[in-house]
Design a protein around this motif. Structure first.
Motif, PDB file in Angstrom:
ATOM      1  N   LYS A 258       0.888  -1.202   0.084  1.00 20.26           N
ATOM      2  CA  LYS A 258       0.109  -0.115  -0.020  1.00 20.26           C
ATOM      3  C   LYS A 258       1.011   1.289  -0.161  1.00 20.26           C
ATOM      4  N   GLY A 259       0.273   2.295  -0.327  1.00 19.58           N
ATOM      5  CA  GLY A 259       1.140   3.863  -0.450  1.00 19.58           C
ATOM      6  C   GLY A 259       1.451   4.180   1.063  1.00 19.58           C
ATOM      7  N   GLY A 260       2.264   4.979   1.090  1.00 20.15           N
ATOM      8  CA  GLY A 260       2.782   5.815   2.074  1.00 20.15           C
ATOM      9  C   GLY A 260       3.670   5.105   3.273  1.00 20.15           C
ATOM     10  N   VAL A 261       4.072   3.824   2.884  1.00 22.70           N
ATOM     11  CA  VAL A 261       4.832   3.063   3.868  1.00 22.70           C
ATOM     12  C   VAL A 261       6.248   3.341   3.783  1.00 22.70           C
ATOM     13  N   GLY A 262       6.809   4.332   2.938  1.00 27.54           N
ATOM     14  CA  GLY A 262       8.360   4.591   2.787  1.00 27.54           C
ATOM     15  C   GLY A 262       8.865   4.157   1.585  1.00 27.54           C
ATOM     16  N   LYS A 263       8.237   3.540   0.469  1.00 30.89           N
ATOM     17  CA  LYS A 263       8.884   2.948  -0.398  1.00 30.89           C
ATOM     18  C   LYS A 263       9.830   3.855  -1.114  1.00 30.89           C
ATOM     19  N   SER A 264       9.331   5.007  -1.350  1.00 31.28           N
ATOM     20  CA  SER A 264      10.379   5.967  -2.161  1.00 31.28           C
ATOM     21  C   SER A 264      11.542   6.429  -1.297  1.00 31.28           C
ATOM     22  N   THR A 265      11.291   6.504  -0.115  1.00 32.36           N
ATOM     23  CA  THR A 265      12.552   6.766   0.794  1.00 32.36           C
ATOM     24  C   THR A 265      13.357   5.622   1.067  1.00 32.36           C
ATOM     25  N   VAL A 266      13.035   4.386   1.071  1.00 33.05           N
ATOM     26  CA  VAL A 266      13.754   3.285   1.127  1.00 33.05           C
ATOM     27  C   VAL A 266      14.499   3.117  -0.066  1.00 33.05           C
TER      28      VAL A 266
ATOM     29  N   LEU B 166       9.412   4.897 -11.158  1.00 33.08           N
ATOM     30  CA  LEU B 166       8.087   4.281 -11.917  1.00 33.08           C
ATOM     31  C   LEU B 166       7.021   4.655 -11.176  1.00 33.08           C
ATOM     32  N   ASP B 167       7.029   5.349 -10.009  1.00 31.52           N
ATOM     33  CA  ASP B 167       5.736   5.804  -9.596  1.00 31.52           C
ATOM     34  C   ASP B 167       5.299   6.924 -10.388  1.00 31.52           C
ATOM     35  N   PHE B 168       4.633   6.770 -11.467  1.00 32.80           N
ATOM     36  CA  PHE B 168       4.280   7.762 -12.463  1.00 32.80           C
ATOM     37  C   PHE B 168       3.180   8.876 -11.512  1.00 32.80           C
TER      38      PHE B 168
ATOM     39  N   PRO C 204       5.494  10.597  -8.343  1.00 29.25           N
ATOM     40  CA  PRO C 204       6.789  10.550  -8.197  1.00 29.25           C
ATOM     41  C   PRO C 204       7.647  11.081  -7.251  1.00 29.25           C
ATOM     42  N   SER C 205       8.424  10.803  -6.337  1.00 30.41           N
ATOM     43  CA  SER C 205       8.899  11.509  -5.079  1.00 30.41           C
ATOM     44  C   SER C 205      10.410  11.397  -5.162  1.00 30.41           C
ATOM     45  N   THR C 206      10.910  10.273  -5.781  1.00 34.01           N
ATOM     46  CA  THR C 206      12.414  10.068  -5.348  1.00 34.01           C
ATOM     47  C   THR C 206      13.260  11.500  -5.788  1.00 34.01           C
TER      48      THR C 206
ATOM     49  N   ASN D 202       9.364  -0.729   8.044  1.00 34.75           N
ATOM     50  CA  ASN D 202       9.585   0.740   8.027  1.00 34.75           C
ATOM     51  C   ASN D 202       8.724   1.423   9.123  1.00 34.75           C
ATOM     52  N   MET D 203       9.238   2.494   9.627  1.00 36.41           N
ATOM     53  CA  MET D 203       8.750   3.244  10.603  1.00 36.41           C
ATOM     54  C   MET D 203       8.540   2.683  11.797  1.00 36.41           C
ATOM     55  N   SER D 204       9.413   1.657  12.112  1.00 39.45           N
ATOM     56  CA  SER D 204       9.120   0.613  13.198  1.00 39.45           C
ATOM     57  C   SER D 204       9.615   1.717  14.609  1.00 39.45           C
TER      58      SER D 204
ATOM     59  N   LEU E 274      13.149  -0.889  10.124  1.00 43.33           N
ATOM     60  CA  LEU E 274      13.845   0.666   9.931  1.00 43.33           C
ATOM     61  C   LEU E 274      13.082   1.448  10.791  1.00 43.33           C
ATOM     62  N   PRO E 275      13.869   2.124  11.634  1.00 39.99           N
ATOM     63  CA  PRO E 275      13.317   2.921  12.793  1.00 39.99           C
ATOM     64  C   PRO E 275      12.571   4.202  12.213  1.00 39.99           C
ATOM     65  N   PHE E 276      11.453   4.631  12.816  1.00 37.75           N
ATOM     66  CA  PHE E 276      10.769   5.776  12.486  1.00 37.75           C
ATOM     67  C   PHE E 276      11.915   7.043  12.961  1.00 37.75           C
ATOM     68  N   ASP E 277      12.373   7.818  12.007  1.00 38.61           N
ATOM     69  CA  ASP E 277      13.103   8.708  12.159  1.00 38.61           C
ATOM     70  C   ASP E 277      12.699  10.223  11.826  1.00 38.61           C
TER      71      ASP E 277
ATOM     72  N   LEU F  20      14.412  12.636   9.217  1.00 40.99           N
ATOM     73  CA  LEU F  20      14.381  12.312   7.821  1.00 40.99           C
ATOM     74  C   LEU F  20      13.765  13.543   7.148  1.00 40.99           C
ATOM     75  N   GLU F  21      12.635  14.226   7.740  1.00 39.88           N
ATOM     76  CA  GLU F  21      12.311  15.513   7.050  1.00 39.88           C
ATOM     77  C   GLU F  21      12.995  16.419   6.645  1.00 39.88           C
ATOM     78  N   SER F  22      13.949  16.672   7.750  1.00 37.44           N
ATOM     79  CA  SER F  22      14.976  18.016   7.218  1.00 37.44           C
ATOM     80  C   SER F  22      16.080  17.448   6.608  1.00 37.44           C
TER      81      SER F  22
ATOM     82  N   GLU G  46      19.732   7.882  11.520  1.00 37.83           N
ATOM     83  CA  GLU G  46      19.977   6.563  12.151  1.00 37.83           C
ATOM     84  C   GLU G  46      19.084   5.757  11.098  1.00 37.83           C
ATOM     85  N   PHE G  47      18.244   6.170  10.318  1.00 39.99           N
ATOM     86  CA  PHE G  47      17.466   5.463   9.202  1.00 39.99           C
ATOM     87  C   PHE G  47      18.710   4.827   8.332  1.00 39.99           C
ATOM     88  N   ALA G  48      19.581   5.927   7.793  1.00 40.79           N
ATOM     89  CA  ALA G  48      20.368   5.464   7.001  1.00 40.79           C
ATOM     90  C   ALA G  48      21.237   4.497   7.549  1.00 40.79           C
TER      91      ALA G  48
END
Ligand SMILES: Nc1ncnc2c1ncn2[C@@H]1O[C@H](COP(=O)(O)OP(=O)(O)OP(=O)(O)O)[C@@H](O)[C@H]1O
Ligand SMILES: [Mg+2]
Length: 236
Positions: free
Chosen positions: A25-33, A53-55, A58-60, A184-186, A201-204, A207-209, A221-223
């Motif tokens: 499903k969406g919003g789980v952090g696919k693009s971030t990962v 390929l998320d037309f 797209p957010s990468t 993710n967002m564990s 992968l922890p909730f970090d 990441l936003e900044s 920490e995520f990286a």
């Protein structure tokens, strides 16, 4: 058969491994990962490409920090620009901030066109931010990318776990290799163990900044946890 299929096969010959990052499903952090994976692998000295390929969403390019003046070069196809050391390809070079209202066969066409024109260099890894869901585009992408290996992203929520199960069943039916399931967002504490995840992968909050700032991203920490995933997953 569409002549582009043979061209795509030729184009992808310079790529050693294709890693599809997908989610139920969406919003789980696919693009971030996906972006993080590309950055971490590149930092380790691998030659890496990142393909969005998320037309629809797209957010990468935002996570990687692709500035607007970056444009691919046309030279017997399209040469993906190197951004922070990563060969980066996305439809956003052409759509800019506009939505790409593609439907059905247009989606397949856009996907084929993008894969057929892109001239990747010699790559150790091509990381693909997969289309959302289990629709035609996902199936087309799987076929055209010649059965990539999958990293599946989910979250500790039962809502995510239930949908990711469907994706896992599909991947198993198609006999596609699943490299790992990342929760993710564990959050700290014992995992709910909704699924047999290979890593958490922890909730970090940082990441936003770190958006559009790979240096900063790589210090999170995520990286750090993603590096561990990479070391465990791609032991050569
Ligand atoms: N581990 C994390 N810690 C904190 N925030 C995170 C984490 N992973 C992702 N996020 C944030 O969650 C949001 C969704 O992430 P992302 O865009 O990567 O998800 P997605 O699965 O690609 O979504 P979509 O389905 O819309 O493509 C983003 O704002 C991202 O910065
Ligand atoms: Mg995304």
């Amino acid at each position: 058969m569409d002549p582009r299929v043979a061209i795509i096969e030729e184009r992808l010959k310079s790529v050693k491994r294709i890693i599809a990052v997908a989610a139920g499903k969406g919003g789980v952090g696919k693009s971030t990962v996906a972006t993080g994976l590309a950055l971490v692998l590149s930092e380790m000295g691998h030659r890496v490409g990142l393909l969005d390929l998320d037309f629809y969403g797209p957010s990468t390019h935002i996570i990687l920090g692709v500035s607007e003046d970056v444009q691919p070069k046309e030279e017997r196809g399209i040469v993906p620009p190197k951004v922070h050391g990563i060969e980066f390809m996305s439809l956003v070079y052409y759509t800019k901030d506009n939505p790409a209202p593609l439907r059905g066969s247009d989606l397949t066409n856009a996907l084929m066109e993008l894969l057929a024109i892109t001239r990747w260099g010699e790559l150790d890894f091509l990381i693909v931010d997969m289309p959302p869901g289990l629709g035609d585009t996902t199936l087309d992408a799987i076929r055209l990318l010649k059965n990539p290996s999958f990293l599946v992203v989910t979250t500790p929520s039962r809502v995510a776990a239930e949908t990711v199960k469907k994706l896992l069943i599909l991947l198993e039916e198609l006999r596609l290799p699943i490299l790992g399931i990342l929760e993710n967002m564990s959050r700290s504490g014992p995992s709910g163990q909704l699924l047999p995840c290979t890593a958490r992968l922890p909730f970090d909050e940082k990441l936003e900044s770190a958006l559009s700032d790979p240096e900063r991203f790589l210090q999170t920490e995520f990286a750090r946890r993603l590096r561990r995933v990479v070391r465990n997953t791609f032991r050569s």
